[in-house]
Design a protein around this motif. Structure first.
Motif, short mmCIF file in Angstrom:
data_model
loop_
_atom_site.label_atom_id
_atom_site.label_comp_id
_atom_site.label_asym_id
_atom_site.label_seq_id
_atom_site.Cartn_x
_atom_site.Cartn_y
_atom_site.Cartn_z
N GLN A 215 0.86 -1.08 0.03
CA GLN A 215 -0.03 -0.04 0.16
C GLN A 215 0.82 1.24 0.05
O GLN A 215 0.57 2.13 -0.86
N GLN A 216 1.85 1.25 0.92
CA GLN A 216 2.74 2.56 0.74
C GLN A 216 3.53 2.64 -0.27
O GLN A 216 4.09 3.72 -0.70
N GLU A 217 3.92 1.68 -1.01
CA GLU A 217 4.94 1.80 -2.26
C GLU A 217 4.02 1.86 -3.50
O GLU A 217 4.64 2.20 -4.70
N THR A 218 2.69 1.86 -3.49
CA THR A 218 1.78 1.92 -4.52
C THR A 218 1.62 3.45 -4.84
O THR A 218 1.11 4.28 -3.91
N PRO A 219 1.77 4.08 -6.00
CA PRO A 219 1.41 5.53 -6.40
C PRO A 219 0.08 5.54 -5.91
O PRO A 219 -0.75 5.16 -6.26
N ARG A 220 -0.35 7.03 -5.55
CA ARG A 220 -1.87 6.99 -5.07
C ARG A 220 -2.33 8.03 -6.15
O ARG A 220 -1.80 8.98 -6.75
N ARG A 221 -3.60 7.73 -6.37
CA ARG A 221 -4.27 8.40 -7.54
C ARG A 221 -4.89 9.36 -6.75
O ARG A 221 -5.10 10.68 -7.45
N TRP A 222 -5.43 9.09 -5.51
CA TRP A 222 -6.19 10.12 -4.86
C TRP A 222 -5.68 10.35 -3.37
O TRP A 222 -5.13 9.26 -2.81
N GLU A 223 -5.39 11.56 -2.68
CA GLU A 223 -4.67 11.87 -1.51
C GLU A 223 -5.50 11.18 -0.13
O GLU A 223 -4.98 10.84 0.48
N THR A 224 -7.02 11.30 -0.56
CA THR A 224 -7.85 11.25 0.55
C THR A 224 -8.43 9.57 0.42
O THR A 224 -9.22 9.28 1.36
N VAL A 225 -8.23 9.00 -0.61
CA VAL A 225 -8.95 7.77 -0.93
C VAL A 225 -7.94 6.71 -1.34
O VAL A 225 -7.43 6.95 -2.64
N ARG A 226 -7.83 5.46 -0.76
CA ARG A 226 -6.99 4.56 -1.28
C ARG A 226 -7.81 3.54 -2.19
O ARG A 226 -9.06 3.52 -2.19
N PHE A 227 -6.94 2.58 -2.91
CA PHE A 227 -7.91 2.06 -3.78
C PHE A 227 -8.58 0.69 -2.88
O PHE A 227 -8.17 0.27 -1.82
N ASP A 228 -9.75 0.36 -3.44
CA ASP A 228 -10.56 -0.57 -2.63
C ASP A 228 -9.86 -1.96 -2.27
O ASP A 228 -10.01 -2.68 -1.31
#
Length: 361
Positions: A196-209
């Protein structure tokens, strides 16, 4: 033979197992329209290049000639299993209606209404990070010895700790980009947190499901909560971006995730035949038939975006299938329904909606 039954009794007692104690998995899919749930891919959107990068490929994956075929393609678990094991409310083409009672029609207000059983339009007016002044049902249940520390809450959106008012409620909440909060996380949780921490973030407030789902599933396996809440979020964010292709694919992925949860509880002796699923959404969206861009949005200015839906199945739920009669339901009825299934009467200090009439006798 007597020794065998004594061993089984002691085993299940140590596991906290009781045939009388129900378990419940409470799920929300953020901003998923009833139109897709009951009709599959929208004919006015699936081929629109403004919202779909590869219309031909998306049509090959999701398009069928009839609504029935399209919805079964988009939500195979719902329409193969859930509909047979319970009830589905909110198909407005069949005059089955579910609506919000709050007039804000934004996510925080919708979740608070679902989780407390009533709207608070005076204090919850937007999605600001303020601690919920209202007590959610999980907070109330957590004060009961039967549920204390037997509740797990997971969400993709980082505002869930505020909705559940974690400073006051002391609930276990894994939301946003949090890793496992367990004192001794499993190897699976450690790896999941690393990815999770190594995956690029598409949104800063919502992680991928996928992170929310797998953290929740691992918690289900290791901690055996009686109440598990999961708030999936991708559908809403992709819709706001106008990515109908990703919106559909995320909806299908959520259906797969719910299937995985159902199949797990059907195998586990702690949950098998003792677990109820209740699934809904925090708000609807605009209709493509009126203006193609309104499907992306929701709020008081977006007509009909307060229209929602409810799916319930498993222990204690009447197996009526898709409701085809004219009825009106409201989102504020869900909290009291959850409480009743778990053996409690909940009124939200007299403000909560009454339980839904979906329980089996």
């Amino acid at each position: 033979m007597k020794l065998k039954w004594l061993i089984l009794f002691l085993f299940f007692s140590l596991q906290g197992f009781s045939q009388e104690n129900g378990k419940l998995i409470w799920i929300t899919i953020d901003g998923l329209r009833w139109q897709e749930l009951f009709g599959g891919a929208d004919s006015l959107l699936i081929g629109n290049k403004e919202f779909v990068s590869n219309p031909g490929g998306l049509a090959a994956e999701f398009w069928k000639d009839t609504k029935k075929e399209r919805r079964e393609t988009l939500f195979p678990f719902f329409w193969d299993v859930a509909v047979k094991e319970g009830i589905m409310l909110g198909n407005r083409w069949n005059k089955s209606k579910v609506d919000l009672t709050n007039t804000v029609v934004m996510s925080y207000a919708g979740y608070s209404e679902i989780l407390t059983g009533y709207a608070d339009d005076e204090r919850i007016i937007d999605n600001s990070k303020i601690y919920n002044p209202n007590q959610t049902l999980p907070e109330v249940l957590n004060r009961d010895p039967e549920f204390k520390d037997k509740i797990g809450l997971f969400g993709s959106w980082d505002i869930f700790p505020y909705i559940f008012s974690e400073q006051r409620s002391a609930l276990f909440i894994n939301a946003g980009y949090r890793n496992s909060l367990r004192t001794e996380p499993s190897s699976a949780e450690i790896l999941l947190g690393k990815i999770q921490q190594e995956t690029p973030r598409r949104w800063e407030t919502v992680r991928f499901d996928t992170f929310t789902h797998n953290f929740a599933l691992e918690y289900l396996k290791t901690e055996k909560p009686r109440l598990l809440y999961i708030g999936y979020g991708e559908t809403d964010d992709f819709a706001h971006e106008g990515r109908y292709d990703h919106y559909l694919k995320s909806a299908r992925k959520n259906d797969d995730m719910i299937r995985e949860l159902w199949e797990y509880v059907q195998r586990d002796p702690f949950y098998k035949d003792q677990t109820t699923f209740i699934i809904t959404t925090d708000h609807g969206r605009g209709e493509s038939a009126t203006e193609k861009s309104t499907w992306k949005h929701h709020g008081p200015s977006i007509e009909n975006s307060g229209q929602t839906w409810i799916v319930a199945f498993g222990k204690g739920i009447s197996k009526e299938g898709e409701q085809s009669k004219e009825r009106q339901y409201y989102t504020n009825q869900i909290a009291a329904t959850v409480a009743r299934i778990l053996g409690f009467e909940y009124t939200g200090n007299g403000k909560a909606g009454k339980p839904l009439d979906v329980l089996s006798e």
